[in-house]
Write an enzyme that holds these catalytic residues in place. Sequence first.
Site, PDB file in Angstrom:
ATOM      1  N   TRP A 256       0.811  -1.222   0.000  1.00  0.00           N
ATOM      2  CA  TRP A 256       0.000   0.000   0.000  1.00  0.00           C
ATOM      3  C   TRP A 256       0.849   1.279   0.000  1.00  0.00           C
ATOM      4  CZ3 TRP A 256      -4.777   1.959  -0.373  1.00  0.00           C
ATOM      5  CH2 TRP A 256      -4.989   3.262   0.124  1.00  0.00           C
ATOM      6  N   MET A 257       0.345   2.307  -0.735  1.00  0.00           N
ATOM      7  CA  MET A 257       0.947   3.642  -0.689  1.00  0.00           C
ATOM      8  C   MET A 257      -0.162   4.684  -0.693  1.00  0.00           C
ATOM      9  SD  MET A 257       3.494   5.420  -3.490  1.00  0.00           S
ATOM     10  CE  MET A 257       2.333   5.655  -4.837  1.00  0.00           C
ATOM     11  N   ASN A 258       0.009   5.786   0.091  1.00  0.00           N
ATOM     12  CA  ASN A 258      -0.819   6.975  -0.148  1.00  0.00           C
ATOM     13  C   ASN A 258       0.072   8.204  -0.249  1.00  0.00           C
ATOM     14  OD1 ASN A 258      -1.389   6.059   2.825  1.00  0.00           O
ATOM     15  ND2 ASN A 258      -1.964   8.190   2.943  1.00  0.00           N
ATOM     16  N   ASP A 259      -0.170   9.261   0.462  1.00  0.00           N
ATOM     17  CA  ASP A 259       0.435  10.585   0.210  1.00  0.00           C
ATOM     18  C   ASP A 259       1.941  10.605  -0.095  1.00  0.00           C
ATOM     19  OD1 ASP A 259      -1.960  10.793   1.558  1.00  0.00           O
ATOM     20  OD2 ASP A 259      -1.217  12.113   3.114  1.00  0.00           O
TER      21      ASP A 259
ATOM     22  N   TRP B 261      -4.717   0.425   3.602  1.00  0.00           N
ATOM     23  CA  TRP B 261      -4.081   1.331   4.570  1.00  0.00           C
ATOM     24  C   TRP B 261      -3.831   0.608   5.900  1.00  0.00           C
ATOM     25  CZ3 TRP B 261      -4.774   3.568   9.343  1.00  0.00           C
ATOM     26  CH2 TRP B 261      -4.029   4.714   9.600  1.00  0.00           C
TER      27      TRP B 261
ATOM     28  N   PHE C 155       2.782   9.429  10.189  1.00  0.00           N
ATOM     29  CA  PHE C 155       1.881  10.034   9.211  1.00  0.00           C
ATOM     30  C   PHE C 155       2.622  11.041   8.334  1.00  0.00           C
ATOM     31  CE2 PHE C 155      -2.852   9.520  10.559  1.00  0.00           C
ATOM     32  CZ  PHE C 155      -2.695   8.147  10.572  1.00  0.00           C
TER      33      PHE C 155
ATOM     34  N   ARG D 196      -2.325  17.574  12.021  1.00  0.00           N
ATOM     35  CA  ARG D 196      -1.301  16.771  11.333  1.00  0.00           C
ATOM     36  C   ARG D 196      -0.752  17.375  10.043  1.00  0.00           C
ATOM     37  NH1 ARG D 196      -6.093  13.629  10.902  1.00  0.00           N
ATOM     38  NH2 ARG D 196      -6.983  13.622   8.808  1.00  0.00           N
ATOM     39  N   ASP D 197       0.212  16.650   9.504  1.00  0.00           N
ATOM     40  CA  ASP D 197       0.811  16.858   8.181  1.00  0.00           C
ATOM     41  C   ASP D 197       1.659  18.133   8.098  1.00  0.00           C
ATOM     42  OD1 ASP D 197      -0.724  14.618   7.710  1.00  0.00           O
ATOM     43  OD2 ASP D 197      -2.310  15.702   6.670  1.00  0.00           O
TER      44      ASP D 197
ATOM     45  N   GLU E  55      -6.285  18.692   5.357  1.00  0.00           N
ATOM     46  CA  GLU E  55      -5.092  17.856   5.492  1.00  0.00           C
ATOM     47  C   GLU E  55      -3.977  18.390   4.595  1.00  0.00           C
ATOM     48  OE1 GLU E  55      -6.913  13.460   6.289  1.00  0.00           O
ATOM     49  OE2 GLU E  55      -6.770  13.972   4.187  1.00  0.00           O
TER      50      GLU E  55
ATOM     51  N   TRP F 261      -9.696   8.858  -1.464  1.00  0.00           N
ATOM     52  CA  TRP F 261     -10.057   8.028  -0.312  1.00  0.00           C
ATOM     53  C   TRP F 261     -11.407   7.343  -0.480  1.00  0.00           C
ATOM     54  CZ3 TRP F 261      -6.647   5.999   2.531  1.00  0.00           C
ATOM     55  CH2 TRP F 261      -5.490   6.669   2.885  1.00  0.00           C
TER      56      TRP F 261
HETATM   57  C1  FRU Z   1      -4.078  12.273   3.754  1.00  0.00           C
HETATM   58  C2  FRU Z   1      -3.856  11.630   5.108  1.00  0.00           C
HETATM   59  C3  FRU Z   1      -3.039  12.540   5.997  1.00  0.00           C
HETATM   60  C4  FRU Z   1      -2.401  11.586   6.949  1.00  0.00           C
HETATM   61  C5  FRU Z   1      -2.141  10.388   6.088  1.00  0.00           C
HETATM   62  C6  FRU Z   1      -2.231   9.075   6.795  1.00  0.00           C
HETATM   63  O1  FRU Z   1      -4.329  11.375   2.740  1.00  0.00           O
HETATM   64  O2  FRU Z   1      -5.092  11.322   5.715  1.00  0.00           O
HETATM   65  O3  FRU Z   1      -3.779  13.560   6.612  1.00  0.00           O
HETATM   66  O4  FRU Z   1      -1.241  12.088   7.527  1.00  0.00           O
HETATM   67  O5  FRU Z   1      -3.089  10.433   5.039  1.00  0.00           O
HETATM   68  O6  FRU Z   1      -1.789   8.030   6.002  1.00  0.00           O
END
Ligand code: FRU
Length: 541
Positions: free
Chosen positions: A61-64, A88, A120, A194-195, A246, A343
């Site tokens: 898995w990968m996101n941001d 996730w 995160f 966050r972030d 975010e 998402w």
């Molecule tokens: C955005 C997010 C961020 C968070 C991360 C968690 O896609 O929800 O706010 O840090 O993904 O994987």
Amino acid sequence: MNKMKTLIKSNLVVMLMVVSFLLGCKGKAQKNQNVDKADQVTYSEEELYRPNFHFTPKKAWMNDPNGMFYKNGYYHLYFQHYPDGNTWGPMHWGHAISTDMVTWKEMPIAIYPDEKGYIFSGSAVVDVNNNSGFSKNGIEPIIAMFTYHDMEGEKAGKTNYQSQAIAYSLDEGQTFTKYSKNPVIKNPGIKDFRDPKMVWDSIHKKWLMVLAAGQKIMFYSSSNLKDWKLESDFGEGIGAHGGVWECPDFFPMVVKGTDEVKWVLLVSINPGGPNGGSATQYFVGDFDGNQFRIDNSFENDLNNSEHKSIWIDYGRDNYAGVTWSNIPDSNGRKLFMGWISNWEYANVVPTETWRSAMTVARQIELQKVNASYRLLFQPVRELTNYRSTKFKKESIAIKGDTKIIDSKAIDLSSTEINFKISNLKNSGFSFKLTNKQGDTLAFGYNHSNKNFFVDRRKSGKTAFSEKFSDPVSMANRISINPDFIGTIILDKTSIELFFDNGETVMTEIFFPNSPFDKLSIEPKDQEFILGNIEIHKLNFN
Ligand code: FRU
């Protein structure tokens, strides 16, 4: 003596990294580095859908995108990664490097979760003056800042389970040591906190950091990257608030063709995007070193816009994107990359061993439009280095559905297409990508409502999520230019549309039952002239 040893050791590490990268590359026209042939046992479904040139993790898995910085010839990309599953899960920072932001080599995981929580999203900067004091032996430290997400705290129903922490690297971003006094910013009781995105403010000579906090962005400053002072916040009653805020980013830009400087704030929001789910809005204004104030004309634009916001991308698949830090002044570009998913369905898209890709890297410019400002996005010029076979047609009268090309002439699954349509008058146009199974991806312009659109309702596999295919994505056209010009970046499972020099962008993914092998165009209402169309096969072999 010890110092000497450390220096030799760290130089060796860098050399090994360079050598291993070079070994992985066969010159510029290398194969997509993240597709390791040894791992491709069968041409299974997930490989059918693996992009030819967009970055994907080899597995899982990968996101941001996270922590992107440039140093010593390498663009670094970190990413939200769960290496043990295809949905996730406990977040790590995966890592990849590239010399041109087009072909990537995946590196070992850079930051692991620990007893304080999951790792995160966040950012990284090169601390060239050793403000942090983490330097050893003259090595410029790389400082990463991320959010600790404490799952136990979340499960226990607390609100303060997210806090900000830093880690430093003395080996060019391969490994990071977490700071012993983490967290550097404790949670004041805000659930979504966050972030962190850090930036060196060369105008006010200090480090800045923007953080998403509920429905606001908080602005912090620091002289040493460890102690952070809350300066101000922004966002109440401004912009889109249909979901959680975010992944912000904040940076100054010179307005194209002038010497005026404006500050740009990017804010991702989920859900609440213009076409459903995740999307990224932006604000243009001024920053006095403490407080960001939105420009009046831009605020008027927001108030007059459909969702009280202006978006960097009106497609459904460009989220959490931010810019690279430490790009040398000699290069001078603002470079961006986003996560090419949403998402609403990211966890269930039909790939198995890996999930999700990144957008192509894009260059951002800020332009004055009427009395206000707009960001322009274009694929980075490095992509044109991969052009191979070219196909060109000029001045074709489009009366009905007209075939432009099929995959016998050019394999459409790795292409850059540039087009110009003149004489559109009271009509729209619709491009169509099709395959033998009858799957169709349509995109173009509706004259009646002055909207660009992407229609993936019949694009192949769509049933995995109700949210994926319906409705058709729309983007209001800003430009009043009588000519329609556009660039299309086409991979096996994604399309990136840059209309009107990147004033309106639409990015979407799709999963056809077999690759699209024909491109056609048809008028909506009246015939028109396709002024020219140039199709470049992009070659990564
Ligand atoms: C955005 C997010 C961020 C968070 C991360 C968690 O896609 O929800 O706010 O840090 O993904 O994987």
